[in-house]
Design a protein around this motif. Structure first.
Motif, mmCIF file in Angstrom:
data_model
loop_
_atom_site.group_PDB
_atom_site.id
_atom_site.type_symbol
_atom_site.label_atom_id
_atom_site.label_comp_id
_atom_site.label_asym_id
_atom_site.label_seq_id
_atom_site.Cartn_x
_atom_site.Cartn_y
_atom_site.Cartn_z
ATOM 1 N N VAL A 275 17.098 -22.628 -59.090
ATOM 2 C CA VAL A 275 15.904 -23.021 -58.330
ATOM 3 C C VAL A 275 15.984 -22.464 -56.921
ATOM 4 O O VAL A 275 15.005 -21.895 -56.401
ATOM 5 C CB VAL A 275 15.762 -24.556 -58.279
ATOM 6 C CG1 VAL A 275 14.607 -24.949 -57.342
ATOM 7 C CG2 VAL A 275 15.523 -25.129 -59.656
ATOM 8 N N GLU A 276 17.132 -22.604 -56.280
ATOM 9 C CA GLU A 276 17.311 -22.097 -54.922
ATOM 10 C C GLU A 276 17.062 -20.594 -54.857
ATOM 11 O O GLU A 276 16.422 -20.094 -53.919
ATOM 12 C CB GLU A 276 18.723 -22.417 -54.435
ATOM 13 C CG GLU A 276 18.973 -23.901 -54.242
ATOM 14 C CD GLU A 276 20.427 -24.195 -53.915
ATOM 15 O OE1 GLU A 276 21.266 -23.275 -54.055
ATOM 16 O OE2 GLU A 276 20.729 -25.341 -53.528
ATOM 17 N N THR A 277 17.551 -19.886 -55.862
ATOM 18 C CA THR A 277 17.349 -18.430 -55.913
ATOM 19 C C THR A 277 15.869 -18.096 -56.047
ATOM 20 O O THR A 277 15.350 -17.204 -55.351
ATOM 21 C CB THR A 277 18.128 -17.816 -57.086
ATOM 22 O OG1 THR A 277 19.527 -18.065 -56.903
ATOM 23 C CG2 THR A 277 17.894 -16.314 -57.168
ATOM 24 N N HIS A 278 15.165 -18.814 -56.927
ATOM 25 C CA HIS A 278 13.739 -18.559 -57.131
ATOM 26 C C HIS A 278 12.947 -18.860 -55.854
ATOM 27 O O HIS A 278 12.038 -18.098 -55.489
ATOM 28 C CB HIS A 278 13.200 -19.402 -58.288
ATOM 29 C CG HIS A 278 13.580 -18.908 -59.639
ATOM 30 N ND1 HIS A 278 13.530 -17.572 -59.981
ATOM 31 C CD2 HIS A 278 14.015 -19.566 -60.747
ATOM 32 C CE1 HIS A 278 13.910 -17.433 -61.246
ATOM 33 N NE2 HIS A 278 14.213 -18.621 -61.719
ATOM 34 N N VAL A 279 13.268 -19.955 -55.189
ATOM 35 C CA VAL A 279 12.555 -20.308 -53.963
ATOM 36 C C VAL A 279 12.761 -19.239 -52.901
ATOM 37 O O VAL A 279 11.813 -18.832 -52.211
ATOM 38 C CB VAL A 279 13.014 -21.682 -53.434
ATOM 39 C CG1 VAL A 279 12.416 -21.951 -52.045
ATOM 40 C CG2 VAL A 279 12.599 -22.793 -54.389
ATOM 41 N N SER A 280 13.984 -18.778 -52.780
ATOM 42 C CA SER A 280 14.278 -17.710 -51.815
ATOM 43 C C SER A 280 13.464 -16.467 -52.119
ATOM 44 O O SER A 280 12.889 -15.840 -51.218
ATOM 45 C CB SER A 280 15.777 -17.390 -51.837
ATOM 46 O OG SER A 280 16.066 -16.329 -50.959
ATOM 47 N N ASN A 281 13.373 -16.113 -53.400
ATOM 48 C CA ASN A 281 12.607 -14.928 -53.805
ATOM 49 C C ASN A 281 11.119 -15.114 -53.533
ATOM 50 O O ASN A 281 10.432 -14.180 -53.082
ATOM 51 C CB ASN A 281 12.830 -14.636 -55.287
ATOM 52 C CG ASN A 281 14.218 -14.119 -55.581
ATOM 53 O OD1 ASN A 281 14.901 -13.602 -54.698
ATOM 54 N ND2 ASN A 281 14.652 -14.250 -56.819
ATOM 55 N N VAL A 282 10.613 -16.312 -53.809
ATOM 56 C CA VAL A 282 9.192 -16.594 -53.576
ATOM 57 C C VAL A 282 8.846 -16.465 -52.101
ATOM 58 O O VAL A 282 7.857 -15.816 -51.733
ATOM 59 C CB VAL A 282 8.832 -18.008 -54.092
ATOM 60 C CG1 VAL A 282 7.441 -18.420 -53.587
ATOM 61 C CG2 VAL A 282 8.877 -18.054 -55.609
ATOM 62 N N LEU A 283 9.653 -17.092 -51.247
ATOM 63 C CA LEU A 283 9.382 -17.032 -49.810
ATOM 64 C C LEU A 283 9.441 -15.597 -49.303
ATOM 65 O O LEU A 283 8.609 -15.180 -48.484
ATOM 66 C CB LEU A 283 10.387 -17.900 -49.057
ATOM 67 C CG LEU A 283 10.295 -19.413 -49.299
ATOM 68 C CD1 LEU A 283 11.405 -20.137 -48.554
ATOM 69 C CD2 LEU A 283 8.936 -19.955 -48.894
ATOM 70 N N ARG A 284 10.405 -14.836 -49.809
ATOM 71 C CA ARG A 284 10.531 -13.443 -49.371
ATOM 72 C C ARG A 284 9.327 -12.615 -49.826
ATOM 73 O O ARG A 284 8.750 -11.860 -49.041
ATOM 74 C CB ARG A 284 11.821 -12.837 -49.936
ATOM 75 C CG ARG A 284 11.985 -11.340 -49.659
ATOM 76 C CD ARG A 284 13.306 -10.822 -50.192
ATOM 77 N NE ARG A 284 13.505 -11.168 -51.591
ATOM 78 C CZ ARG A 284 12.960 -10.492 -52.615
ATOM 79 N NH1 ARG A 284 12.169 -9.460 -52.367
ATOM 80 N NH2 ARG A 284 13.207 -10.860 -53.856
ATOM 81 N N LYS A 285 8.932 -12.756 -51.086
ATOM 82 C CA LYS A 285 7.822 -11.964 -51.617
ATOM 83 C C LYS A 285 6.488 -12.314 -50.956
ATOM 84 O O LYS A 285 5.626 -11.447 -50.779
ATOM 85 C CB LYS A 285 7.721 -12.158 -53.132
ATOM 86 C CG LYS A 285 8.854 -11.528 -53.926
ATOM 87 C CD LYS A 285 8.681 -11.755 -55.418
ATOM 88 C CE LYS A 285 9.797 -11.114 -56.217
ATOM 89 N NZ LYS A 285 9.612 -11.323 -57.684
ATOM 90 N N LEU A 286 6.329 -13.585 -50.604
ATOM 91 C CA LEU A 286 5.077 -14.027 -49.990
ATOM 92 C C LEU A 286 5.123 -13.972 -48.470
ATOM 93 O O LEU A 286 4.142 -14.301 -47.803
ATOM 94 C CB LEU A 286 4.744 -15.458 -50.440
ATOM 95 C CG LEU A 286 4.553 -15.656 -51.945
ATOM 96 C CD1 LEU A 286 4.239 -17.114 -52.244
ATOM 97 C CD2 LEU A 286 3.462 -14.747 -52.490
ATOM 98 N N GLN A 287 6.278 -13.566 -47.938
ATOM 99 C CA GLN A 287 6.484 -13.460 -46.495
ATOM 100 C C GLN A 287 6.208 -14.790 -45.792
ATOM 101 O O GLN A 287 5.506 -14.856 -44.782
ATOM 102 C CB GLN A 287 5.604 -12.339 -45.910
ATOM 103 C CG GLN A 287 5.921 -10.973 -46.494
ATOM 104 C CD GLN A 287 5.080 -9.870 -45.892
ATOM 105 O OE1 GLN A 287 4.374 -10.054 -44.919
ATOM 106 N NE2 GLN A 287 5.162 -8.680 -46.472
ATOM 107 N N LEU A 288 6.790 -15.846 -46.347
ATOM 108 C CA LEU A 288 6.676 -17.182 -45.784
ATOM 109 C C LEU A 288 8.046 -17.635 -45.298
ATOM 110 O O LEU A 288 9.074 -17.143 -45.758
ATOM 111 C CB LEU A 288 6.148 -18.166 -46.841
ATOM 112 C CG LEU A 288 4.773 -17.821 -47.434
ATOM 113 C CD1 LEU A 288 4.449 -18.763 -48.583
ATOM 114 C CD2 LEU A 288 3.690 -17.875 -46.375
ATOM 115 N N SER A 289 8.054 -18.600 -44.378
ATOM 116 C CA SER A 289 9.306 -19.013 -43.749
ATOM 117 C C SER A 289 9.925 -20.262 -44.368
ATOM 118 O O SER A 289 11.148 -20.417 -44.382
ATOM 119 C CB SER A 289 9.089 -19.265 -42.255
ATOM 120 O OG SER A 289 8.631 -18.089 -41.615
ATOM 121 N N ASN A 290 9.101 -21.168 -44.883
ATOM 122 C CA ASN A 290 9.634 -22.426 -45.390
ATOM 123 C C ASN A 290 8.678 -23.039 -46.403
ATOM 124 O O ASN A 290 7.580 -22.521 -46.644
ATOM 125 C CB ASN A 290 9.879 -23.411 -44.235
ATOM 126 C CG ASN A 290 8.648 -23.571 -43.353
ATOM 127 O OD1 ASN A 290 7.572 -23.896 -43.838
ATOM 128 N ND2 ASN A 290 8.801 -23.328 -42.051
#
Length: 227
Positions: free
Chosen positions: A198-213
């Motif tokens: 889950v942590e890995t997926h969240v990190s990938n999502v934030l990076r791909k969407l250019q979001l911070s949190n």
């Protein structure tokens, strides 16, 4: 028409399509307790295996997950119909953790006769299977509004942000749950994956969407009517 109204009849044959083995085992176990009503004749865990199971078993109802390896539930419907499946004899009922508007609308446009979420009770699922097998359309209450909105033009599925296309099906599932306020442990339990995953997926999502949190993620998802 509910089961109680329909009288005696042969069990409805079904194929289970879901990429989570634990979920398939659970549904099959539950269905086997109601053999007078349903009979599981096959299972699929990705697009290829699901198409094969449907074309071989020719069930009356396919319980279809929306997000699958190899193209998703809409691809299963498309390939089965292209292979000559009789849509009047085999009907698709989406059963998914996702209740996002674009998932509901896309699978209905592909040809599914209904869409219910995995929070549905066993009795409600049995009734939904019975109704879909007779040609009725079945939706969880909140989801029916999405379909009405789509056909009235309130939701333009094609205009949903291209950013969403950057996410894998699993990342979309994680994104929606996180945006709804689920803790990592709750997401892991819901999707049958580890907290680390889950942590890995969240990190990938934030990076791909250019979001911070996750707060920005919630606002992003809310603006696009994804939660």
């Amino acid at each position: 028409m509910s089961y109680e109204m329909s009288g005696e009849h042969d069990p409805v044959t079904i194929v289970l399509v879901d990429d989570h083995e634990m979920f398939r085992v659970g549904v099959r176990s539950e269905m086997e307790q109601h053999r007078d009503r349903v009979q599981v004749v096959g299972e699929g865990w990705d697009v290829d295996s699901s198409v094969q199971a449907v074309m071989t078993g020719r069930p009356q109802v396919v319980l279809l997950d929306v997000h699958l390896p190899g193209g998703g539930g809409t691809e299963v419907i498309r390939r089965c119909e292209a292979g000559g499946l009789d849509s009047s004899a085999t009907r698709f009922l989406a059963l998914s953790v996702s209740d996002a508007a674009e998932d509901v609308i896309s699978v209905i446009r592909a040809g599914a006769r209904g869409y219910v979420t995995k929070s549905i009770s066993s009795q409600e699922l049995l009734d939904a299977i019975d109704r879909v097998s007779t040609g009725d359309a079945v939706f969880s209450p909140r989801l029916a509004g999405f379909v009405l909105d789509a056909f009235s033009g309130s939701i333009e599925v094609a205009s949903i942000d291209e950013d969403l296309d950057r996410l894998s099906p699993r990342e979309r599932e994680v994104m929606r749950l996180i945006a709804r306020g689920y803790a990592y442990k709750e997401v892991a339990r819901e999707l049958f994956i580890s907290v680390k995953t889950v942590e890995t997926h969240v990190s990938n999502v934030l990076r791909k969407l250019q979001l911070s949190n996750r707060h920005e993620l919630t606002r992003w998802a809310t603006d696009r009517r994804l939660i």
